[in-house]
Design an enzyme around this catalytic site. Sequence first.
Site, short mmCIF file in Angstrom:
data_model
loop_
_atom_site.label_atom_id
_atom_site.label_comp_id
_atom_site.label_asym_id
_atom_site.label_seq_id
_atom_site.Cartn_x
_atom_site.Cartn_y
_atom_site.Cartn_z
N TYR A 1 41.01 0.32 -4.63
CA TYR A 1 41.78 -0.43 -5.64
C TYR A 1 40.84 -1.11 -6.63
O TYR A 1 40.97 -0.96 -7.84
CB TYR A 1 42.68 -1.47 -4.95
CG TYR A 1 43.21 -2.54 -5.90
CD1 TYR A 1 44.09 -2.21 -6.92
CD2 TYR A 1 42.80 -3.88 -5.79
CE1 TYR A 1 44.56 -3.19 -7.81
CE2 TYR A 1 43.26 -4.85 -6.66
CZ TYR A 1 44.14 -4.50 -7.67
OH TYR A 1 44.60 -5.45 -8.55
N THR B 1 41.70 -7.95 -12.37
CA THR B 1 41.60 -8.73 -11.14
C THR B 1 40.19 -9.24 -10.89
O THR B 1 39.22 -8.66 -11.40
CB THR B 1 42.04 -7.83 -9.96
OG1 THR B 1 41.64 -8.42 -8.73
CG2 THR B 1 41.37 -6.45 -10.01
N ASP B 2 40.08 -10.27 -10.06
CA ASP B 2 38.74 -10.76 -9.65
C ASP B 2 38.07 -9.80 -8.68
O ASP B 2 36.85 -9.91 -8.45
CB ASP B 2 38.85 -12.17 -9.03
CG ASP B 2 39.76 -12.26 -7.80
OD1 ASP B 2 40.36 -11.23 -7.41
OD2 ASP B 2 39.87 -13.36 -7.24
N GLU B 3 38.85 -8.85 -8.12
CA GLU B 3 38.27 -8.00 -7.07
C GLU B 3 37.21 -7.05 -7.61
O GLU B 3 36.43 -6.48 -6.83
CB GLU B 3 39.39 -7.22 -6.36
CG GLU B 3 40.44 -8.17 -5.82
CD GLU B 3 41.35 -7.60 -4.75
OE1 GLU B 3 40.98 -6.61 -4.10
OE2 GLU B 3 42.45 -8.16 -4.58
N LYS C 1 40.34 -0.43 -10.69
CA LYS C 1 40.53 -1.47 -11.72
C LYS C 1 39.23 -1.67 -12.51
O LYS C 1 39.26 -1.86 -13.74
CB LYS C 1 40.96 -2.80 -11.09
CG LYS C 1 42.36 -2.81 -10.51
CD LYS C 1 43.47 -2.56 -11.52
CE LYS C 1 43.66 -3.71 -12.48
NZ LYS C 1 44.87 -3.51 -13.34
P1 NAD Z 1 52.96 -4.67 -8.67
O1 NAD Z 1 52.45 -3.61 -7.75
O2 NAD Z 1 53.92 -5.68 -8.16
O3 NAD Z 1 53.66 -3.98 -9.95
C1 NAD Z 1 53.12 -2.86 -10.59
C2 NAD Z 1 54.20 -2.31 -11.52
O4 NAD Z 1 53.62 -1.18 -12.23
C3 NAD Z 1 55.44 -1.78 -10.79
O5 NAD Z 1 56.60 -2.21 -11.45
C4 NAD Z 1 55.29 -0.27 -10.85
O6 NAD Z 1 56.54 0.41 -10.85
C5 NAD Z 1 54.56 -0.10 -12.18
N1 NAD Z 1 53.80 1.16 -12.26
C6 NAD Z 1 52.97 1.67 -11.30
N2 NAD Z 1 52.46 2.85 -11.75
C7 NAD Z 1 52.97 3.06 -13.00
C8 NAD Z 1 52.79 4.08 -13.97
N3 NAD Z 1 52.00 5.14 -13.74
N4 NAD Z 1 53.45 3.97 -15.15
C9 NAD Z 1 54.26 2.90 -15.40
N5 NAD Z 1 54.47 1.92 -14.50
C10 NAD Z 1 53.82 1.99 -13.32
O7 NAD Z 1 51.64 -5.35 -9.28
P2 NAD Z 1 51.40 -6.86 -9.72
O8 NAD Z 1 50.99 -7.63 -8.53
O9 NAD Z 1 52.53 -7.30 -10.55
O10 NAD Z 1 50.11 -6.67 -10.63
C11 NAD Z 1 50.22 -6.39 -12.03
C12 NAD Z 1 48.82 -6.23 -12.61
O11 NAD Z 1 48.07 -7.42 -12.38
C13 NAD Z 1 48.02 -5.10 -11.98
O12 NAD Z 1 47.29 -4.45 -12.99
C14 NAD Z 1 47.08 -5.81 -11.00
O13 NAD Z 1 45.88 -5.09 -10.86
C15 NAD Z 1 46.86 -7.12 -11.73
N6 NAD Z 1 46.56 -8.29 -10.86
C16 NAD Z 1 47.35 -8.58 -9.79
C17 NAD Z 1 47.07 -9.70 -9.02
C18 NAD Z 1 47.94 -10.10 -7.84
O14 NAD Z 1 47.60 -11.04 -7.11
N7 NAD Z 1 49.07 -9.47 -7.63
C19 NAD Z 1 45.97 -10.51 -9.33
C20 NAD Z 1 45.18 -10.18 -10.44
C21 NAD Z 1 45.50 -9.06 -11.20
P1 TYD Z 2 46.66 -9.37 -0.02
O1 TYD Z 2 47.86 -10.19 -0.26
O2 TYD Z 2 46.83 -7.94 0.38
O3 TYD Z 2 45.75 -9.49 -1.33
P2 TYD Z 2 44.21 -8.97 -1.61
O4 TYD Z 2 43.80 -8.04 -0.56
O5 TYD Z 2 44.36 -8.33 -2.94
O6 TYD Z 2 43.38 -10.22 -1.63
O7 TYD Z 2 45.79 -10.08 1.09
C1 TYD Z 2 45.31 -11.40 0.93
C2 TYD Z 2 44.40 -11.69 2.09
O8 TYD Z 2 45.19 -11.73 3.29
C3 TYD Z 2 43.33 -10.64 2.32
O9 TYD Z 2 42.12 -11.28 2.74
C4 TYD Z 2 43.90 -9.78 3.44
C5 TYD Z 2 44.73 -10.76 4.25
N1 TYD Z 2 45.93 -10.22 4.93
C6 TYD Z 2 46.15 -10.50 6.28
O10 TYD Z 2 45.34 -11.22 6.94
N2 TYD Z 2 47.27 -10.01 6.87
C7 TYD Z 2 48.16 -9.22 6.22
O11 TYD Z 2 49.17 -8.76 6.84
C8 TYD Z 2 47.94 -8.95 4.83
C9 TYD Z 2 48.91 -8.09 4.06
C10 TYD Z 2 46.81 -9.47 4.23
#
Ligand code: NAD
Ligand code: TYD
Length: 354
Positions: free
Chosen positions: A161, A135-137, A165
Site C-alpha cells: 500500500y 499518507t504518512d506511510e 502511494k
Molecule cells: P477508502 O478505502 O475508505 O475509500 C476509497 C474510495 O475510493 C472508495 O469509495 C472506493 O470505491 C474508491 N475507489 C477505489 N478504487 C477506485 C477507482 N479505481 N476509481 C474510482 N474510485 C475508486 O479510503 P479513505 O480512507 O477514504 O482514503 C482516501 C484517500 O486518503 C486515499 O488515497 C488514502 O490513501 C488517503 N489517506 C487515508 C488515510 C486514512 O487514515 N484512512 C490517511 C491518510 C491518507
Molecule cells: P489500520 O487501521 O489498518 O491503519 P494503518 O495500518 O494504515 O496504520 O491499523 C492501525 C494500527 O492498528 C496498525 O498498527 C495495525 C493495528 N491493528 C491491530 O492491532 N488490529 C487490527 O485488527 C487492525 C485492523 C489493525
Amino acid sequence: MEDTILVTGGAGFIGSNFILRQLAQDPSSILNLDKLTYAGNLRNLDAIAGDRRYEFVHGDIGDRPLVRRLLQDRAPRGVVHFAAESHVDRSIRGPDDFIRTNVDGTFALLEEVRAHYESLPELARRAFRFLHVSTDEVYGSLESADAPFSESTPYAPNSPYAASKAASDHLVRAYHHTYGLPTLTTNCSNNYGPFQFPEKLIPLVILNARDRKPLPVYGDGQNVRDWLYVEDHCAAIATVLANGRVGETYNIGGWNEKRNLDIVQLICDLLDEIEGRSGAPRRELISFVRDRPGHDRRYAMDASKIERELGWHPRETFETGIRKTVHWYLQNATWAKDVTSGSYRQWIETHYSS
Ligand code: NAD
Ligand code: TYD
C-alpha cells in the site's frame, strides 16, 4: 454545473466526509467519480442526495475516455484525488488492485488532467489545481527517539500500500516539474471518525466491543500511530486547495501519537461508561493476535509547515474526537449493519482465522 470540483473516491471514508463538509461550507458544485469498490458506500452521502450542486458518476479513474468526457463536459476548476485502495492488510494479501488503482489509475488520471489543463484558456489555467491526497506511510517507520516525519523526510515505504502511494506521489511531483501541472500533495496521518469502513482499527474495535466480540491487537500492541479526526483532515485539504503553494507538499497530523493498545483500552473504557457495565470490563475482550508482516513500528507527523504557512490547526483533541466517533457508531447501527454483511464477513473470516 458552474464552478465545479471533481472529487475521486468520494464515496469512501474521507472523500464522503470531505464532500459533506465542502457542500456545507463552499458554493462550488461537486462531481464525485467513484468505482464503488467494497470500500465505497453511497449511503455515506444520503444527506446530500437531493442537492443540485452534487452529482455522482459511477466509474473508474483508470477509464480514460470517461475521465476525458467528464473533464470536457464539466470543466472543473480543480480535482481532489482520494480514490485509492487504502487498507494495508489487504495490500499484503493481494497487491494487484493497489498497483492498478493507486499507480496505474493515478497515472491515467494525471494524463487526462494534463491534456485538459493544457487546453484551458490562460485565466482558467491560473485557477486550476490538482490536489493529491496521500499518507504518512510513504515515509516508512520511525524509532521511538526519531523526530517526526517532515516534508523533506526521504521516502521509504514498507508495505505494498505505502509503495503504491509513494509511486503515485512521485508521479504527481513529476507532472508538476515536467509539465507544469499545478499540483498540491497532502500526506496525512491515520484518520478516524464517521463512515470509516470497520476493517480499520478504530471502527472495528468500537463495533466488536459493542457486541462483546474479541478485540484483535496485532503483535505486542505497542505500535504507534498519529491520529487525526477526519473533519480536521478535510478542513486541511480545503485549506491547501484554496491557499496552498503550487508544487508543494504539506504534512497533516494531529500531534497525537498513541500506542494501539492504549487506543483499544480507551475505547473499551468509553463503551463501559456509555453502555454501562452489565458484564465484565470490555478490556478483557482484548486478544493479542499474530503480527502484521513488516508492521511499521511508529508513525509521527510534523505538521508545522501547514500550520505556519496556511494557518490550519486541528480542532479536535483525541479525547473529544474519539468520544464523538464512538457515539456516531452507536447511533448509526444500521449503517454499520449494512456495511458489515457479505464480503465484509468473508474478509474478517479469512484475515483473522489464520
Ligand atoms: P477508502 O478505502 O475508505 O475509500 C476509497 C474510495 O475510493 C472508495 O469509495 C472506493 O470505491 C474508491 N475507489 C477505489 N478504487 C477506485 C477507482 N479505481 N476509481 C474510482 N474510485 C475508486 O479510503 P479513505 O480512507 O477514504 O482514503 C482516501 C484517500 O486518503 C486515499 O488515497 C488514502 O490513501 C488517503 N489517506 C487515508 C488515510 C486514512 O487514515 N484512512 C490517511 C491518510 C491518507
Ligand atoms: P489500520 O487501521 O489498518 O491503519 P494503518 O495500518 O494504515 O496504520 O491499523 C492501525 C494500527 O492498528 C496498525 O498498527 C495495525 C493495528 N491493528 C491491530 O492491532 N488490529 C487490527 O485488527 C487492525 C485492523 C489493525
